[in-house]
Design a protein around this motif. Structure first.
Motif, mmCIF file in Angstrom:
data_model
loop_
_atom_site.group_PDB
_atom_site.id
_atom_site.type_symbol
_atom_site.label_atom_id
_atom_site.label_comp_id
_atom_site.label_asym_id
_atom_site.label_seq_id
_atom_site.Cartn_x
_atom_site.Cartn_y
_atom_site.Cartn_z
ATOM 1 N N GLY A 18 42.658 25.423 25.892
ATOM 2 C CA GLY A 18 42.368 23.805 26.278
ATOM 3 C C GLY A 18 42.689 23.337 26.843
ATOM 4 O O GLY A 18 43.937 23.781 27.738
ATOM 5 N N PRO A 19 43.303 22.104 27.015
ATOM 6 C CA PRO A 19 43.423 20.991 27.546
ATOM 7 C C PRO A 19 45.375 21.301 27.739
ATOM 8 O O PRO A 19 45.502 20.649 28.903
ATOM 9 N N ASP A 20 44.836 21.223 25.840
ATOM 10 C CA ASP A 20 46.910 21.207 25.966
ATOM 11 C C ASP A 20 46.729 22.596 25.102
ATOM 12 O O ASP A 20 48.280 22.417 24.704
ATOM 13 N N PHE A 21 46.067 23.610 25.131
ATOM 14 C CA PHE A 21 46.841 24.805 24.949
ATOM 15 C C PHE A 21 46.588 25.875 25.383
ATOM 16 O O PHE A 21 45.035 25.475 25.859
ATOM 17 N N PRO A 22 47.338 26.797 25.382
ATOM 18 C CA PRO A 22 47.020 27.462 26.365
ATOM 19 C C PRO A 22 45.902 28.792 25.739
ATOM 20 O O PRO A 22 45.291 29.992 26.685
ATOM 21 N N GLY A 23 45.746 28.277 24.592
ATOM 22 C CA GLY A 23 45.283 29.766 23.692
ATOM 23 C C GLY A 23 46.095 31.391 24.128
ATOM 24 O O GLY A 23 47.067 30.945 23.651
ATOM 25 N N ALA A 24 45.447 31.822 22.680
ATOM 26 C CA ALA A 24 46.477 32.928 21.452
ATOM 27 C C ALA A 24 45.503 33.783 21.088
ATOM 28 O O ALA A 24 44.597 33.842 20.828
ATOM 29 N N GLN A 25 45.960 34.505 21.184
ATOM 30 C CA GLN A 25 45.689 36.113 20.633
ATOM 31 C C GLN A 25 46.521 36.094 19.328
ATOM 32 O O GLN A 25 47.358 36.118 19.409
ATOM 33 N N ASN A 26 46.260 37.120 18.143
ATOM 34 C CA ASN A 26 47.007 37.633 17.604
ATOM 35 C C ASN A 26 47.147 37.392 17.134
ATOM 36 O O ASN A 26 48.380 37.482 16.622
ATOM 37 N N ILE A 27 47.363 35.730 16.165
ATOM 38 C CA ILE A 27 47.821 34.407 15.560
ATOM 39 C C ILE A 27 48.359 34.552 14.875
ATOM 40 O O ILE A 27 48.001 35.143 13.926
ATOM 41 N N HIS A 28 49.381 34.231 14.532
ATOM 42 C CA HIS A 28 50.207 35.054 12.989
ATOM 43 C C HIS A 28 51.380 33.829 12.895
ATOM 44 O O HIS A 28 52.037 32.445 13.939
ATOM 45 N N VAL A 29 51.472 33.479 11.569
ATOM 46 C CA VAL A 29 52.551 32.001 11.559
ATOM 47 C C VAL A 29 53.926 32.322 10.850
ATOM 48 O O VAL A 29 53.260 33.349 9.808
#
Length: 150
Positions: A18-29
């Motif tokens: 999105g405009p302020d987020f590059p995108g991500a895969q297999n997200i963890h925290v």
């Protein structure tokens, strides 16, 4: 004493760009250790129903006379004490690459809640982990703080 962080409303394992987020895969925290961004506590998948971390800590009164906490996972920078939740992509080999963090400020704990938490042995912070755009929550983030009984 324990500082318990409970997260809910996770964003999922994939977020598109999105405009302020590059995108991500297999997200963890995970929780980041103080001054050691590569040391993470209990990495959790971004599509879990809920996540939780228990952080051993010690109450103390700071130079300003404020009752607060210190410990392995509690950062101390300008603006006060806080816990970092690190968001990252996990590669096939298990490597965690951080792409954003959420700062959980202890200054948001009301003095009477902190005093009750010290007396009862647990401070609980509950946080929604998806921002208004559907991405992993980041920056300085509001929590609901309480001192649960027992």
């Amino acid at each position: 004493m324990l500082l318990r962080i409970e997260g809910y409303d996770l964003p999922g394992r994939r977020c598109g760009p999105g405009p302020d987020f590059p995108g991500a895969q297999n997200i963890h925290v995970a929780v980041q250790r103080k001054d050691k961004p590569a040391e993470l506590l209990d990495v959790q998948p971004g599509d879990a129903d809920a996540v939780e971390w228990d952080l051993e800590c010690e109450p103390f009164t700071d130079a300003d006379g404020v009752l607060t906490l210190r410990g392995r996972y509690i950062q101390n920078r300008l603006g006060g004490r806080f816990v970092y939740l690190s968001w990252g992509e996990v590669a096939a080999d298990g490597t965690f690459t951080m792409f954003r963090r959420a700062k959980l400020l202890l200054s948001g704990v009301a003095p009477e809640v902190m005093a009750a938490a010290v007396e009862r042995g647990t401070l609980l912070g509950r946080i929604g982990l998806t921002d208004a755009k559907g991405n992993p929550a980041c920056a300085t983030t509001a929590l609901r703080w309480s001192a649960p009984n027992g």
